[in-house]
Design a protein around this motif. Structure first.
Motif, PDB file in Angstrom:
ATOM      1  N   HIS A 189       0.830  -1.208   0.000  1.00  0.00           N
ATOM      2  CA  HIS A 189       0.000   0.000   0.000  1.00  0.00           C
ATOM      3  C   HIS A 189       0.867   1.262   0.000  1.00  0.00           C
ATOM      4  O   HIS A 189       0.507   2.274  -0.605  1.00  0.00           O
ATOM      5  N   HIS A 190       2.021   1.190   0.649  1.00  0.00           N
ATOM      6  CA  HIS A 190       2.889   2.363   0.770  1.00  0.00           C
ATOM      7  C   HIS A 190       3.838   2.538  -0.413  1.00  0.00           C
ATOM      8  O   HIS A 190       4.738   3.373  -0.348  1.00  0.00           O
ATOM      9  N   THR A 193       3.771   6.899  -2.108  1.00  0.00           N
ATOM     10  CA  THR A 193       4.046   7.913  -1.087  1.00  0.00           C
ATOM     11  C   THR A 193       3.235   9.180  -1.345  1.00  0.00           C
ATOM     12  O   THR A 193       3.007   9.972  -0.434  1.00  0.00           O
ATOM     13  N   PRO A 195      -0.353   9.407  -2.669  1.00  0.00           N
ATOM     14  CA  PRO A 195      -1.466   8.555  -3.094  1.00  0.00           C
ATOM     15  C   PRO A 195      -2.433   9.247  -4.044  1.00  0.00           C
ATOM     16  O   PRO A 195      -2.451  10.470  -4.164  1.00  0.00           O
ATOM     17  N   HIS A 245      -7.260   9.616   0.198  1.00  0.00           N
ATOM     18  CA  HIS A 245      -6.110   9.205  -0.605  1.00  0.00           C
ATOM     19  C   HIS A 245      -5.956  10.007  -1.898  1.00  0.00           C
ATOM     20  O   HIS A 245      -4.967   9.818  -2.611  1.00  0.00           O
ATOM     21  N   ASP A 260      -2.791  11.879   3.851  1.00  0.00           N
ATOM     22  CA  ASP A 260      -1.725  12.144   2.883  1.00  0.00           C
ATOM     23  C   ASP A 260      -0.385  12.259   3.603  1.00  0.00           C
ATOM     24  O   ASP A 260       0.658  11.799   3.114  1.00  0.00           O
ATOM     25  N   HIS A 263       1.064   8.850   4.325  1.00  0.00           N
ATOM     26  CA  HIS A 263       1.767   8.260   3.186  1.00  0.00           C
ATOM     27  C   HIS A 263       3.125   8.920   2.966  1.00  0.00           C
ATOM     28  O   HIS A 263       4.056   8.278   2.478  1.00  0.00           O
TER      29      HIS A 263
END
Length: 316
Positions: A189-190, A193, A195, A245, A260, A263
């Motif tokens: 998911h990361h 950075t 998104p 996101h 945000d 991320h």
């Protein structure tokens, strides 16, 4: 000093009680309007027409409410954002980008990988999880009632759903940030950075079950909610996480600055509302940042990245 303290307490009590009364009056007025004019007429009639159209088939009703409607909400909202991410147009949207210079335009190869993963999670993870949920909801004997819940009761349920999701998401999210789990599960998911909306459910299948889906499902399962409430909640949850996101701080929409920042920094802002982050101190860096100053609903057309810019980087 004692008089000043008593005066301060009296003023505070007055302001608090006045605000509480005004809030209660507003909620009651809105509830009465929604119940007697909107839900009481249009929505109840529309629901009965749909119910009769599918001949009361509960499985069909459940699939439409718990799967189709939320999916349309998710892809409808993200479809608009994807146009901006890919083409950079309309500029009205792209000028509100949070991380300036990122995804401008988005890497299409990386984007297609994300879309395939999201579709896989929806069809092969979320959809199968609806099967046991269907039978649990049938057991409650209220989910497929011909009578819609009152608007007031829906607001109560929505509050409970939100609290349950906040608790479950925060702790499962912190769990998958454990070094052992992060490497094998949450790192996927990361990869983003910076998104974009569609990656809100771009995740390893295990994470999608534990951290994305169960926190949203649990509230309705506990409450035995009506399918219309379930459908509205699932749609709200999907659109809300997409906003978190999306990478754009757009006017009148909830601020995405909080997630945000997660991320961007990885070890901050694990929750949805931020309450548990505040209690656990996992938002300290965020509160010292410009992102925290921008973390509010934008009520003008001037991007917050312009009105509250990042400080210039120090030259080495």
């Amino acid at each position: 000093q004692g008089k000043k303290l008593s005066d301060a307490l009296r003023i505070s009590a007055y302001v608090f009680s006045t605000g509480l009364l005004m809030f209660t009056a507003l909620v009651n007025t809105a509830s009465w309007f929604m119940q007697n004019i909107t839900l009481g007429n249009f929505w109840q009639t529309a629901w009965l027409e749909f119910y009769d159209h599918v001949e009361g088939d509960e499985w069909t009703i459940f699939l439409v409410g718990a799967a189709l409607v939320p999916a349309l909400a998710f892809w409808g909202f993200n479809g608009i954002l994807l146009v901006a991410d890919i083409t950079g147009k309309p500029t009205f949207i792209t000028r509100y980008r949070i991380q300036l210079g990122k995804n401008d335009p988005v890497d299409r190869k990386k984007l297609w990988k994300a879309i395939y993963t999201v579709l896989g999670n929806q069809f092969f993870v979320s959809f199968p999880m609806l099967v046991p949920m269907f039978y649990i909801m049938k057991w409650w004997e209220n989910t497929f009632s011909k009578e819609l819940p009152t608007f007031q009761w829906f607001l109560v349920e929505l509050s409970i759903f939100t609290v349950v999701e906040e608790i479950l998401f925060y702790y499962t999210h912190r769990l998958v940030h454990h070094p052992v789990l992060y490497k094998h599960i949450h790192k996927k998911h990361h990869e983003w950075t910076a998104p974009i909306g569609v990656v809100s459910i771009y995740a390893h299948p295990v994470e999608h079950i534990v951290s994305n889906t169960l926190p949203v499902m649990t509230g309705p399962l506990i409450m035995g909610s009506h399918i219309v409430s379930v459908s509205a909640w699932f749609s709200i949850a999907l659109v809300t996480t997409s906003i978190s996101h999306c990478g754009y701080h757009l006017p009148l929409l909830p601020s995405p600055e909080f997630h945000d920042f997660h991320h961007l920094k990885f070890n901050q802002c694990y929750g949805v509302l931020g309450v548990l982050d505040f209690l656990h101190g996992t938002d300290r860096m965020f509160r010292q940042s410009k992102a925290f100053e921008r973390h509010k609903v934008l009520l003008s057309l001037t991007p917050l990245s312009e009105s509250i810019p990042e400080p210039p980087k120090k030259e080495e």
